[in-house]
Design a protein around this motif. Sequence first.
Motif, PDB file in Angstrom:
ATOM      1  N   TRP A   1     -12.454   3.581  -2.134  1.00  0.00           N
ATOM      2  CA  TRP A   1     -12.048   4.207  -0.719  1.00  0.00           C
ATOM      3  C   TRP A   1     -11.269   5.748  -0.896  1.00  0.00           C
ATOM      4  CZ3 TRP A   1     -14.331   4.717   3.561  1.00  0.00           C
ATOM      5  CH2 TRP A   1     -13.744   5.129   4.250  1.00  0.00           C
ATOM      6  N   ASN A   2     -10.262   5.663  -2.199  1.00  0.00           N
ATOM      7  CA  ASN A   2      -9.410   6.788  -2.530  1.00  0.00           C
ATOM      8  C   ASN A   2     -10.369   7.971  -2.800  1.00  0.00           C
ATOM      9  OD1 ASN A   2      -6.641   5.636  -2.194  1.00  0.00           O
ATOM     10  ND2 ASN A   2      -7.593   4.162  -3.576  1.00  0.00           N
ATOM     11  N   SER A   3     -11.227   7.621  -3.808  1.00  0.00           N
ATOM     12  CA  SER A   3     -12.157   8.686  -3.972  1.00  0.00           C
ATOM     13  C   SER A   3     -12.936   9.283  -2.981  1.00  0.00           C
ATOM     14  CB  SER A   3     -13.114   8.127  -5.094  1.00  0.00           C
ATOM     15  OG  SER A   3     -12.473   7.833  -6.213  1.00  0.00           O
ATOM     16  N   VAL A   4     -13.362   8.274  -1.975  1.00  0.00           N
ATOM     17  CA  VAL A   4     -14.072   8.828  -0.803  1.00  0.00           C
ATOM     18  C   VAL A   4     -13.086   9.850   0.076  1.00  0.00           C
ATOM     19  CG1 VAL A   4     -14.951   7.999   1.328  1.00  0.00           C
ATOM     20  CG2 VAL A   4     -15.621   7.025  -0.541  1.00  0.00           C
ATOM     21  N   MET A   5     -11.949   9.468   0.087  1.00  0.00           N
ATOM     22  CA  MET A   5     -10.993  10.330   0.976  1.00  0.00           C
ATOM     23  C   MET A   5     -10.690  11.843   0.218  1.00  0.00           C
ATOM     24  SD  MET A   5      -9.889   9.092   3.747  1.00  0.00           S
ATOM     25  CE  MET A   5     -11.620   8.391   3.880  1.00  0.00           C
ATOM     26  N   GLU A   6     -10.560  11.375  -1.067  1.00  0.00           N
ATOM     27  CA  GLU A   6     -10.336  12.775  -1.881  1.00  0.00           C
ATOM     28  C   GLU A   6     -11.742  13.498  -1.862  1.00  0.00           C
ATOM     29  OE1 GLU A   6      -9.000  10.845  -5.519  1.00  0.00           O
ATOM     30  OE2 GLU A   6      -7.150   9.934  -4.362  1.00  0.00           O
ATOM     31  N   ALA A   7     -12.875  13.084  -1.776  1.00  0.00           N
ATOM     32  CA  ALA A   7     -14.077  13.902  -1.740  1.00  0.00           C
ATOM     33  C   ALA A   7     -14.163  14.625  -0.421  1.00  0.00           C
ATOM     34  CB  ALA A   7     -15.207  13.017  -1.968  1.00  0.00           C
TER      35      ALA A   7
ATOM     36  N   ASN B   1      -1.272  15.641  -1.312  1.00  0.00           N
ATOM     37  CA  ASN B   1       0.223  16.016  -1.952  1.00  0.00           C
ATOM     38  C   ASN B   1       0.597  15.310  -2.834  1.00  0.00           C
ATOM     39  OD1 ASN B   1       0.440  13.927  -0.440  1.00  0.00           O
ATOM     40  ND2 ASN B   1       2.380  14.439   0.820  1.00  0.00           N
ATOM     41  N   ARG B   2      -0.627  14.646  -3.645  1.00  0.00           N
ATOM     42  CA  ARG B   2      -0.119  13.773  -4.656  1.00  0.00           C
ATOM     43  C   ARG B   2       0.920  14.238  -5.801  1.00  0.00           C
ATOM     44  NH1 ARG B   2      -4.602  10.138  -6.487  1.00  0.00           N
ATOM     45  NH2 ARG B   2      -4.171   9.193  -4.520  1.00  0.00           N
ATOM     46  N   LEU B   3       1.930  13.642  -6.092  1.00  0.00           N
ATOM     47  CA  LEU B   3       2.714  13.867  -6.997  1.00  0.00           C
ATOM     48  C   LEU B   3       2.334  13.425  -8.373  1.00  0.00           C
ATOM     49  CD1 LEU B   3       6.171  12.671  -5.190  1.00  0.00           C
ATOM     50  CD2 LEU B   3       5.140  15.250  -5.535  1.00  0.00           C
TER      51      LEU B   3
ATOM     52  N   GLY C   1      -9.805   9.188 -20.775  1.00  0.00           N
ATOM     53  CA  GLY C   1      -8.478   8.962 -20.245  1.00  0.00           C
ATOM     54  C   GLY C   1      -8.396   9.420 -18.713  1.00  0.00           C
ATOM     55  N   TRP C   2      -7.185   9.477 -18.421  1.00  0.00           N
ATOM     56  CA  TRP C   2      -6.747   9.644 -16.808  1.00  0.00           C
ATOM     57  C   TRP C   2      -6.600  11.225 -16.818  1.00  0.00           C
ATOM     58  CZ3 TRP C   2      -6.600   6.199 -13.353  1.00  0.00           C
ATOM     59  CH2 TRP C   2      -5.877   6.443 -12.128  1.00  0.00           C
ATOM     60  N   VAL C   3      -7.443  11.594 -15.683  1.00  0.00           N
ATOM     61  CA  VAL C   3      -7.370  13.171 -15.204  1.00  0.00           C
ATOM     62  C   VAL C   3      -6.873  13.384 -13.996  1.00  0.00           C
ATOM     63  CG1 VAL C   3      -9.594  13.394 -16.691  1.00  0.00           C
ATOM     64  CG2 VAL C   3      -9.683  12.983 -14.265  1.00  0.00           C
ATOM     65  N   PRO C   4      -6.463  14.568 -13.729  1.00  0.00           N
ATOM     66  CA  PRO C   4      -5.847  14.976 -12.223  1.00  0.00           C
ATOM     67  C   PRO C   4      -7.020  14.717 -11.271  1.00  0.00           C
ATOM     68  CG  PRO C   4      -5.893  16.640 -13.552  1.00  0.00           C
ATOM     69  CD  PRO C   4      -6.362  15.813 -14.517  1.00  0.00           C
ATOM     70  N   GLN C   5      -7.627  13.857 -10.788  1.00  0.00           N
ATOM     71  CA  GLN C   5      -8.848  13.693 -10.031  1.00  0.00           C
ATOM     72  C   GLN C   5      -8.598  14.649  -8.660  1.00  0.00           C
ATOM     73  OE1 GLN C   5     -11.331  10.340  -9.392  1.00  0.00           O
ATOM     74  NE2 GLN C   5     -11.201  10.300  -7.578  1.00  0.00           N
ATOM     75  N   VAL C   6      -7.592  14.696  -8.141  1.00  0.00           N
ATOM     76  CA  VAL C   6      -7.486  15.486  -6.522  1.00  0.00           C
ATOM     77  C   VAL C   6      -7.464  16.824  -7.203  1.00  0.00           C
ATOM     78  CG1 VAL C   6      -5.869  15.790  -4.915  1.00  0.00           C
ATOM     79  CG2 VAL C   6      -6.175  13.626  -5.657  1.00  0.00           C
TER      80      VAL C   6
ATOM     81  N   GLY D   1     -14.282   5.436 -11.040  1.00  0.00           N
ATOM     82  CA  GLY D   1     -12.931   4.608 -10.854  1.00  0.00           C
ATOM     83  C   GLY D   1     -12.048   4.194 -11.934  1.00  0.00           C
ATOM     84  N   SER D   2     -11.115   3.434 -11.770  1.00  0.00           N
ATOM     85  CA  SER D   2     -10.185   3.166 -12.718  1.00  0.00           C
ATOM     86  C   SER D   2     -10.434   1.702 -13.246  1.00  0.00           C
ATOM     87  CB  SER D   2      -8.855   3.139 -12.038  1.00  0.00           C
ATOM     88  OG  SER D   2      -8.707   2.250 -10.976  1.00  0.00           O
ATOM     89  N   GLN D   3     -11.343   1.117 -12.845  1.00  0.00           N
ATOM     90  CA  GLN D   3     -11.631  -0.200 -13.121  1.00  0.00           C
ATOM     91  C   GLN D   3     -12.845  -0.394 -13.881  1.00  0.00           C
ATOM     92  OE1 GLN D   3     -10.572  -3.451 -10.382  1.00  0.00           O
ATOM     93  NE2 GLN D   3      -9.309  -1.847  -8.977  1.00  0.00           N
ATOM     94  N   LYS D   4     -13.790   0.008 -13.395  1.00  0.00           N
ATOM     95  CA  LYS D   4     -15.237  -0.175 -13.888  1.00  0.00           C
ATOM     96  C   LYS D   4     -15.424   0.531 -15.361  1.00  0.00           C
ATOM     97  CE  LYS D   4     -19.589  -1.601 -14.052  1.00  0.00           C
ATOM     98  NZ  LYS D   4     -19.786  -3.143 -14.499  1.00  0.00           N
TER      99      LYS D   4
ATOM    100  N   SER E   1     -19.745   9.100  -7.714  1.00  0.00           N
ATOM    101  CA  SER E   1     -18.633   8.292  -7.387  1.00  0.00           C
ATOM    102  C   SER E   1     -18.913   6.794  -7.297  1.00  0.00           C
ATOM    103  CB  SER E   1     -17.841   8.698  -6.444  1.00  0.00           C
ATOM    104  OG  SER E   1     -16.818   7.710  -5.944  1.00  0.00           O
ATOM    105  N   HIS E   2     -18.232   5.890  -7.725  1.00  0.00           N
ATOM    106  CA  HIS E   2     -18.344   4.168  -7.173  1.00  0.00           C
ATOM    107  C   HIS E   2     -18.155   4.125  -6.023  1.00  0.00           C
ATOM    108  CE1 HIS E   2     -14.410   4.719  -7.706  1.00  0.00           C
ATOM    109  NE2 HIS E   2     -13.938   3.237  -7.626  1.00  0.00           N
ATOM    110  N   CYS E   3     -17.670   5.063  -5.000  1.00  0.00           N
ATOM    111  CA  CYS E   3     -17.370   4.860  -3.740  1.00  0.00           C
ATOM    112  C   CYS E   3     -16.113   4.145  -3.496  1.00  0.00           C
ATOM    113  CB  CYS E   3     -18.313   4.624  -2.786  1.00  0.00           C
ATOM    114  SG  CYS E   3     -20.025   5.645  -2.913  1.00  0.00           S
TER     115      CYS E   3
END
Length: 457
Positions: A357-363, A243-245, A335-340, A274-277, A353-355
């Motif tokens: 945790w948020n990416s894992v949950m979203e997958a 339900n991300r805004l 740039g930033w995309v709406p991943q969800v 991910g957002s860091q690598k 994915s780099h695995c």
Amino acid sequence: MSEVHILVFPYPAQGHILALLDLTHHLALSGLTITIIITPQNLPILNPLLSTHPNTIKSLTLPFPSHPNIPPGAENIREVGNSGNYPFINALSKLQPQIIQWFTSHHNPPVALISDFFLGWTHQLATQLRIPRLAFYSSGAFFTTVATRCWHNPHLLHAPGIINFPEIPGTPSFKREHLPSVFLRYRESDPESELVRDSFISNASSWASIFNTFRALEGPSLDHIRAELGHPRVFSVGPLGSNRLDSDPNRGSEVLRWLDGVKEEGSVLYVCLGSQKLLKREQMEALALGLERSNTRFIWVVKKATTKQHVEEGYGLVPNGFSDRVLGRGLVVQGWVPQVAILGHNAVGGFLSHCGWNSVMEAMVAGVAILGWPMEADQFLNARLLVEDQGVAVRICEGADYVPNPDDLGRVVNEAMSVGSSQKRKAKVMREEATEAVSEGGDSCKNVDELVKTLVH
Ligand code: BUP
């Protein structure tokens, strides 16, 4: 209900902040009044929440304390890379007096503090304020069982080769290098080591723990944590994020339009590390070649170099001519995309994915197979849970500096993305479980209700 006021303190890294804000949105919908501690540069991340809940969510904006190891103006770990966590945690702990002052002069001070698990020092802050602290983990329960075990027995961190965890459900064992690098750097009396260790130990002493996970995925680890803590206040409330805004409803419209044009369901691989690598030149070239040699459709989110040195060394550089060679089959976005939203699109069937945790949950919610390239932090252990324990992922390669072989990469992509691959089948089962967990009457949904009840009473 009289106004029950909660203080929320996120850690300024995208993967941490987004997950805690997702939870904050749920808590506000349940009628709680919330103040979020934030620093000025991170304030825009809060905008969608503040405008959705104008009467119940406020920000407490405090200046980011200066620190010799943080470049001026950097207030989010995204700007300095993963290695900068220690100075960030340290700098943020200097906000303590201002928080106490704000709290003591508030007409309706918060009755509880929910803070990120990196901010272990807030356990002492809450004790001083005489309110309970709830540690919010934006990591998984399996990782936390291993991490907590290590910090209570630091000799394990220096054990050569394979480390065994006979006390943990599933009796896992894995290579020492698969622990986060900050664990491996552990030295007694070294300030960084002590801070990380104290953080984990403080988290375990906190009044409650909240995990962005769900029982069907990590039931045994959650039970183990509950038993170790000796109290029942362990709330699994995930997967969060569905339900991300988003502050910009048009964000990613080009990508979503491209996906709309794909006819075959589940045929697109979403590639995002991910957002860091930031990948170095050789890794960019190998990944590009691997994607080219697979015959799979893909969207590749590329993180651009921001420092002069990284630009000069070709970090994040898409090889010349690549986009043209894969035209029609692959889309490269910067740039930033709406991943969800992307993962939730029918056309997407896999996630390289780099695995994180948020990416894992979203997958899990999206029911897409994961092609894992764990690199650092908790990612190796997340990959282990997904590949060996759950079969929902395949490991495509591993290591932050690893340069994959393009032929191998292309082959694994094709196998995992083929119709009815074992990972795709398992992902569909996990989607059912994840969706059920967050639906009315589901385990995570009940846990959110339970959490709200305990905060209100
Ligand atoms: Br990049 C990117 N859009 O373009 P993780 C990420 N995200 O929405 P991380 C976007 O950031 P850690 C983008 O949906 C997820 O919620 C994504 O968190 C979102 O990885 C979050 O997956 C990224 O945990 O952090 O940020 O590398 O250090 O926790 O692994």
